[in-house]
Scaffold this motif. Sequence first.
Motif, mmCIF file in Angstrom:
data_model
loop_
_atom_site.group_PDB
_atom_site.id
_atom_site.type_symbol
_atom_site.label_atom_id
_atom_site.label_comp_id
_atom_site.label_asym_id
_atom_site.label_seq_id
_atom_site.Cartn_x
_atom_site.Cartn_y
_atom_site.Cartn_z
ATOM 1 N N GLY A 76 29.019 5.139 -5.074
ATOM 2 C CA GLY A 76 29.028 6.597 -5.042
ATOM 3 C C GLY A 76 29.380 7.258 -6.363
ATOM 4 N N MET A 77 29.475 6.484 -7.434
ATOM 5 C CA MET A 77 29.914 7.020 -8.716
ATOM 6 C C MET A 77 29.027 8.168 -9.205
ATOM 7 S SD MET A 77 31.711 7.207 -11.483
ATOM 8 C CE MET A 77 32.785 5.767 -11.575
ATOM 9 N N ALA A 78 27.715 7.962 -9.180
ATOM 10 C CA ALA A 78 26.814 9.001 -9.689
ATOM 11 C C ALA A 78 26.968 10.303 -8.907
ATOM 12 C CB ALA A 78 25.370 8.512 -9.633
ATOM 13 N N ASN A 79 27.077 10.206 -7.579
ATOM 14 C CA ASN A 79 27.255 11.405 -6.762
ATOM 15 C C ASN A 79 28.608 12.062 -7.026
ATOM 16 O OD1 ASN A 79 24.755 11.194 -5.476
ATOM 17 N ND2 ASN A 79 25.565 9.866 -3.875
ATOM 18 N N ASP A 80 29.638 11.245 -7.262
ATOM 19 C CA ASP A 80 30.963 11.794 -7.572
ATOM 20 C C ASP A 80 30.939 12.554 -8.896
ATOM 21 O OD1 ASP A 80 32.030 10.755 -5.255
ATOM 22 O OD2 ASP A 80 32.842 8.963 -6.214
ATOM 23 N N VAL A 81 30.274 11.981 -9.896
ATOM 24 C CA VAL A 81 30.169 12.651 -11.200
ATOM 25 C C VAL A 81 29.413 13.967 -11.047
ATOM 26 C CG1 VAL A 81 29.192 12.511 -13.529
ATOM 27 C CG2 VAL A 81 30.350 10.527 -12.539
ATOM 28 N N GLU A 82 28.363 13.949 -10.221
ATOM 29 C CA GLU A 82 27.593 15.168 -9.970
ATOM 30 C C GLU A 82 28.493 16.264 -9.391
ATOM 31 O OE1 GLU A 82 23.684 17.198 -8.736
ATOM 32 O OE2 GLU A 82 24.470 16.105 -10.445
ATOM 33 N N ALA A 83 29.279 15.917 -8.374
ATOM 34 C CA ALA A 83 30.148 16.910 -7.728
ATOM 35 C C ALA A 83 31.203 17.426 -8.696
ATOM 36 C CB ALA A 83 30.805 16.300 -6.491
ATOM 37 N N ARG A 100 33.440 -4.855 -14.282
ATOM 38 C CA ARG A 100 33.320 -4.242 -12.961
ATOM 39 C C ARG A 100 32.268 -3.144 -12.998
ATOM 40 N NH1 ARG A 100 35.826 0.197 -11.305
ATOM 41 N NH2 ARG A 100 37.311 0.046 -13.029
ATOM 42 N N ILE A 101 31.279 -3.241 -12.122
ATOM 43 C CA ILE A 101 30.200 -2.262 -12.114
ATOM 44 C C ILE A 101 30.652 -0.983 -11.431
ATOM 45 C CG2 ILE A 101 28.452 -4.085 -12.109
ATOM 46 C CD1 ILE A 101 28.025 -3.548 -9.142
ATOM 47 N N PRO A 102 30.008 0.140 -11.732
ATOM 48 C CA PRO A 102 30.391 1.405 -11.088
ATOM 49 C C PRO A 102 30.215 1.323 -9.577
ATOM 50 C CG PRO A 102 28.937 1.803 -12.966
ATOM 51 C CD PRO A 102 28.930 0.323 -12.714
ATOM 52 N N LEU A 161 22.002 3.929 -12.082
ATOM 53 C CA LEU A 161 23.221 3.951 -12.881
ATOM 54 C C LEU A 161 23.627 2.542 -13.285
ATOM 55 C CD1 LEU A 161 25.575 5.430 -14.164
ATOM 56 C CD2 LEU A 161 26.743 5.404 -11.959
ATOM 57 N N LEU A 162 23.446 1.588 -12.386
ATOM 58 C CA LEU A 162 23.778 0.201 -12.705
ATOM 59 C C LEU A 162 22.916 -0.303 -13.858
ATOM 60 C CD1 LEU A 162 25.231 -2.456 -12.191
ATOM 61 C CD2 LEU A 162 23.580 -2.937 -10.366
ATOM 62 N N ASP A 163 21.621 0.033 -13.839
ATOM 63 C CA ASP A 163 20.731 -0.381 -14.928
ATOM 64 C C ASP A 163 21.190 0.209 -16.261
ATOM 65 O OD1 ASP A 163 19.205 -1.753 -13.107
ATOM 66 O OD2 ASP A 163 17.697 -0.171 -12.884
ATOM 67 N N VAL A 164 21.577 1.483 -16.236
ATOM 68 C CA VAL A 164 22.059 2.139 -17.464
ATOM 69 C C VAL A 164 23.367 1.513 -17.921
ATOM 70 C CG1 VAL A 164 22.886 4.317 -18.445
ATOM 71 C CG2 VAL A 164 20.881 4.302 -16.928
ATOM 72 N N PHE A 165 24.242 1.185 -16.970
ATOM 73 C CA PHE A 165 25.536 0.577 -17.298
ATOM 74 C C PHE A 165 25.320 -0.758 -18.018
ATOM 75 C CE2 PHE A 165 29.340 -1.939 -16.252
ATOM 76 C CZ PHE A 165 30.342 -1.056 -16.652
ATOM 77 N N VAL A 166 24.361 -1.549 -17.546
ATOM 78 C CA VAL A 166 24.055 -2.834 -18.187
ATOM 79 C C VAL A 166 23.540 -2.608 -19.611
ATOM 80 C CG1 VAL A 166 22.541 -4.852 -18.088
ATOM 81 C CG2 VAL A 166 23.626 -4.001 -15.994
ATOM 82 N N GLN A 167 22.736 -1.565 -19.795
ATOM 83 C CA GLN A 167 22.263 -1.238 -21.144
ATOM 84 C C GLN A 167 23.424 -0.860 -22.049
ATOM 85 O OE1 GLN A 167 19.107 1.689 -21.218
ATOM 86 N NE2 GLN A 167 18.068 0.779 -19.446
ATOM 87 N N TRP A 168 24.346 -0.062 -21.504
ATOM 88 C CA TRP A 168 25.511 0.321 -22.307
ATOM 89 C C TRP A 168 26.344 -0.903 -22.684
ATOM 90 C CZ3 TRP A 168 26.864 4.818 -18.490
ATOM 91 C CH2 TRP A 168 26.117 5.961 -18.828
ATOM 92 N N SER A 179 32.115 8.524 -21.243
ATOM 93 C CA SER A 179 33.361 7.794 -21.037
ATOM 94 C C SER A 179 33.092 6.478 -20.332
ATOM 95 C CB SER A 179 34.338 8.649 -20.225
ATOM 96 O OG SER A 179 35.561 7.983 -20.009
ATOM 97 N N LEU A 180 32.159 6.503 -19.362
ATOM 98 C CA LEU A 180 31.784 5.270 -18.664
ATOM 99 C C LEU A 180 31.100 4.300 -19.621
ATOM 100 C CD1 LEU A 180 31.581 3.698 -16.011
ATOM 101 C CD2 LEU A 180 29.428 4.899 -15.548
ATOM 102 N N SER A 181 30.261 4.825 -20.501
ATOM 103 C CA SER A 181 29.578 3.958 -21.467
ATOM 104 C C SER A 181 30.579 3.307 -22.413
ATOM 105 C CB SER A 181 28.563 4.772 -22.275
ATOM 106 O OG SER A 181 29.195 5.580 -23.260
ATOM 107 N N ARG A 182 31.619 4.042 -22.713
ATOM 108 C CA ARG A 182 32.668 3.499 -23.598
ATOM 109 C C ARG A 182 33.352 2.309 -22.945
ATOM 110 N NH1 ARG A 182 37.648 7.271 -25.746
ATOM 111 N NH2 ARG A 182 37.976 6.279 -27.782
ATOM 112 N N LYS A 183 33.587 2.415 -21.639
ATOM 113 C CA LYS A 183 34.196 1.298 -20.912
ATOM 114 C C LYS A 183 33.243 0.105 -20.869
ATOM 115 C CE LYS A 183 37.177 4.125 -17.943
ATOM 116 N NZ LYS A 183 38.455 3.530 -18.412
ATOM 117 N N ALA A 184 31.947 0.384 -20.674
ATOM 118 C CA ALA A 184 30.962 -0.693 -20.646
ATOM 119 C C ALA A 184 30.898 -1.399 -21.998
ATOM 120 C CB ALA A 184 29.587 -0.128 -20.281
ATOM 121 N N ALA A 185 30.879 -0.614 -23.065
ATOM 122 C CA ALA A 185 30.829 -1.199 -24.404
ATOM 123 C C ALA A 185 32.111 -1.953 -24.733
ATOM 124 C CB ALA A 185 30.590 -0.099 -25.440
#
Length: 439
Positions: free
Chosen positions: A342-349, A337-339, A214-221, A326-332
Amino acid sequence: MRSDKTIRIDPRDFIMSPFLTCPKCGAEDYGVLSVSDTRCERRCRACWHTAPVRLPKLKKKIVYVDQFAYSNIMKMLCPDVQGHERAASDPFWKELFETLGVVRHLQLVACPDSREHHNETLTSPFSQLLKSTYEYFSGGDGFEQAEGIKIRQIGQAARCWLKNEPLVFDLEAASISSGRLHDWDGRMYVTVNGVLPGTVQGLRESRNRTSTALLDVFVQWQRQKKTFKEVYAAEKVSHRQALINGYVKQAAKRAQMPMQMLRGQMPTLDEILPSWEENQMSSLEHQFVIHAQDRQKGCELLRAFLQSAAIDNTPFNIVGAAMFASLSRKAAGGQKRIPSQGMANDVEAISVLLPYCDAMFVDNECRELLRGIPKEYKLPFGCQVFSYNTRADFIRYLTEIRDSVSPEHLKLVEEVYGRDPLKPPTSIYGLNRARKGVA
């Protein structure tokens, strides 16, 4: 060595208060033997007269509470646990414990636990204390695992697709749980402990891999600065692509296993057990072959289904895609601040459970992602989402539920569970075994 200790169990011990006057012998020993569904079984401890008492059907509010809230409640209740001072100094956690405890006891709210609660508990040094805490509120009722819920939703999408009907989903919480969410709570439930060797380490490694990805994707965003619309569309397709690609990759690996075993290279248990992609595809293949009554035609239909957008529009996919967009929008937008880990697991739940809940109490970060979804992409579900930043609103929500109880219902609760049903709880059984350590 032979032990001379014995345990004597008197069947009368299972007959609990409140005690009424026995209609047969007149003794004040007519207690509660069991409660289930809409039935209360009463039995006299003196003469053993037994009779059922019918209870009205319930329609509870389904409220999902994130693990971080249970963790703070546990710390607030356990003086010897590190973090107690901080949790106890915040009056909200005591207020939440008491208010949520009352509406649960009044049979107005159900708080099923989840696999995410279980997994996060296993990696904690106070796993037993956390387990006792979330089970106190769930009463042993829990949601299915996320992958099982996804299989259900995709299966329903397939049924609608085969009939050429609009996508319609059963979003009743009981359909993805033990099925007892709207029953009157039993007076007892059985809980067990146990974990296979390597499970905890596997959970930690999986969480680290997911967080890193997720961190790698966040950096791309951050670099690409794509629009919400672009990321949302890509995320909606991603689950279907992952399903197909993962299944093809797993099939290729499984085809090589016999030769590897002949060379003495034994696969691990994880490699032998079917992956979530295989479970999903097997379920779909069975469904389509049964529908076509022919294997080849069924597989052709399945291929066409996978090329359609039906899977993309399942409830879990809509929620998950919107949250990541929505997270990508914040990154852009320049968020540095990086996610959280536990962010990915929280989104899953949240993505699999939100459509089935009346309310959720999640962390601030996840609630902000949900609030950041543009109006034109508003989620088509009625769940109210709260977080610590809106804690007063959550208490107000629970208080309004509590105050809605009728005198007749209150009297029934007293007869089944005991006096003073509006009295807030003060402790949780099992938390008295707290020991000093790091939470």
